[in-house]
Scaffold this active site. Structure first.
Site, PDB file in Angstrom:
ATOM      1  N   ALA A  60       0.703  -1.246   0.063  1.00  0.00           N
ATOM      2  CA  ALA A  60      -0.090  -0.002  -0.308  1.00  0.00           C
ATOM      3  C   ALA A  60       0.933   1.151  -0.042  1.00  0.00           C
ATOM      4  O   ALA A  60       1.900   1.207   0.496  1.00  0.00           O
ATOM      5  CB  ALA A  60      -1.091  -0.198   1.188  1.00  0.00           C
ATOM      6  N   ASP A 102      -8.951   2.501   9.199  1.00  0.00           N
ATOM      7  CA  ASP A 102      -9.934   3.429   9.717  1.00  0.00           C
ATOM      8  C   ASP A 102     -10.061   4.741   8.917  1.00  0.00           C
ATOM      9  O   ASP A 102     -11.254   5.426   9.026  1.00  0.00           O
ATOM     10  CB  ASP A 102      -9.570   3.520  10.987  1.00  0.00           C
ATOM     11  CG  ASP A 102      -8.306   4.263  11.212  1.00  0.00           C
ATOM     12  OD1 ASP A 102      -7.398   3.711  10.767  1.00  0.00           O
ATOM     13  OD2 ASP A 102      -8.007   5.355  11.898  1.00  0.00           O
ATOM     14  N   TYR A 125      -5.464   9.900   1.103  1.00  0.00           N
ATOM     15  CA  TYR A 125      -5.084   8.429   1.405  1.00  0.00           C
ATOM     16  C   TYR A 125      -6.429   7.565   1.602  1.00  0.00           C
ATOM     17  O   TYR A 125      -6.491   6.208   1.202  1.00  0.00           O
ATOM     18  CB  TYR A 125      -4.400   8.197   2.448  1.00  0.00           C
ATOM     19  CG  TYR A 125      -4.241   7.104   3.351  1.00  0.00           C
ATOM     20  CD1 TYR A 125      -3.451   6.137   2.717  1.00  0.00           C
ATOM     21  CD2 TYR A 125      -4.721   6.581   4.535  1.00  0.00           C
ATOM     22  CE1 TYR A 125      -3.155   4.798   3.328  1.00  0.00           C
ATOM     23  CE2 TYR A 125      -4.622   5.646   5.290  1.00  0.00           C
ATOM     24  CZ  TYR A 125      -3.873   4.639   4.606  1.00  0.00           C
ATOM     25  OH  TYR A 125      -3.664   3.281   5.118  1.00  0.00           O
TER      26      TYR A 125
END
Length: 292
Positions: A60, A102, A125
């Site tokens: 990522a 989250d 992001y």
């Protein structure tokens, strides 16, 4: 089981690779130098050659602030790279685990987020990770989306290691006290992933260590556990507000996640965050790894 791990040189990927190997699985760990996930053909080739039963997609773009200006770069990795891995997994019939965050929520809740609450990412992001989720949901028939938060572990830089280092270097350490979340130890998350992929209980999961704290509370606990492990930290801790430390990317004020899917599917929940932190710092001290 044959398992392919992307992002295998990263903080979570290294622990996932090690734990799955220790459990007796045949694991191919692919770091950035071995597999460029932004290249569709490279992903298809790597997956076809290895023929995994499961892909754990840890790779990522995680530079939250840099993503605010490197928008194309963040989408290329988190969205397009995830699409590439998802189609490769689907083409060979492999299960896919996508590690999410989250940050897909807006952080304005006052109660823990459930797996099926509406997403509303506020940062680039968060938007790119949500785009990755959408690719997984639309292109895979055998997927686990696992959202986690405040991750730390033995490999690479993270908040715990930074606080240990600054606790020795600075006389005063100001830490944000108005953001609430759940720290997650990579070893505990890896154990959960290992249990999860051996099932066919597909869907979205929230997986963090149990309990909640602010970054200031977390730092006080780090100092406390460091003292127990014989690591001397001399900085004085002071709470501060998010507004006192403006950053390019907005941080969620509240990112506690409810683990409803873990409970509903009869899986083993992660232990309390203080227990994970205790073991991590004890291990750090025992191995004389030092503070990065």
């Amino acid at each position: 089981m044959k398992v392919l791990v992307t992002g295998a040189e990263g903080q979570l990927g290294r622990d996932v690779t090690a734990l799955f190997q220790q459990a007796g699985h045949q694991v191919l760990g692919c770091g950035r130098s071995m597999l460029d996930i932004t290249r569709w053909d490279a992903c298809q080739q790597a997956v076809n050659d290895f023929g995994p039963d499961t892909i754990v997609h840890c790779a990522a773009y995680t530079a939250v602030d840099a993503a605010e200006t490197d928008i194309d770069g963040a989408y290329r990795v988190n969205a397009i790279g995830t699409r590439n891995m998802t189609t490769a997994a689907e083409n060979c019939g492999a299960k896919l685990v996508y590690i999410s965050t989250d940050y897909v929520f807006n952080g304005r809740s006052s109660v823990p987020y459930r797996e099926y609450d509406e997403t509303d990412p506020q940062s680039v992001y968060g938007k790119t990770k949500r785009a990755g989720e959408q690719f997984v949901q639309s292109l895979s028939t055998r997927y686990f989306i696992v959202r986690t938060s405040w991750v730390y572990g033995a490999h690479g830089a993270n908040f715990v290691k930074t606080m240990l280092r600054l606790g020795q270097e600075k006389p005063v350490l100001q830490v944000v006290n108005d953001q609430l979340g759940s720290p997650t130890f990579t070893v505990d998350l890896s154990r959960f992933l290992h249990e999860l992929v051996q099932t066919e209980k597909y869907g979205i999961y929230h997986a963090s260590n149990a309990g909640q704290c602010t970054w200031f509370d977390f730092t006080r606990a780090i100092f406390d556990e460091a003292g127990k492990a014989g690591i001397q930290l001399t900085a004085r801790l002071e709470p501060c507000t998010t507004a006192q430390f403006p950053r390019p990317a907005p941080r969620p004020a509240y990112s506690v996640m409810d683990h409803m899917a873990i409970r509903a599917n009869g899986l083993t929940d992660l232990r309390d965050w203080r227990e994970g932190l205790h073991d991590f710092i004890q291990d750090l001290s025992t191995r004389n790894q030092g503070i990065e």
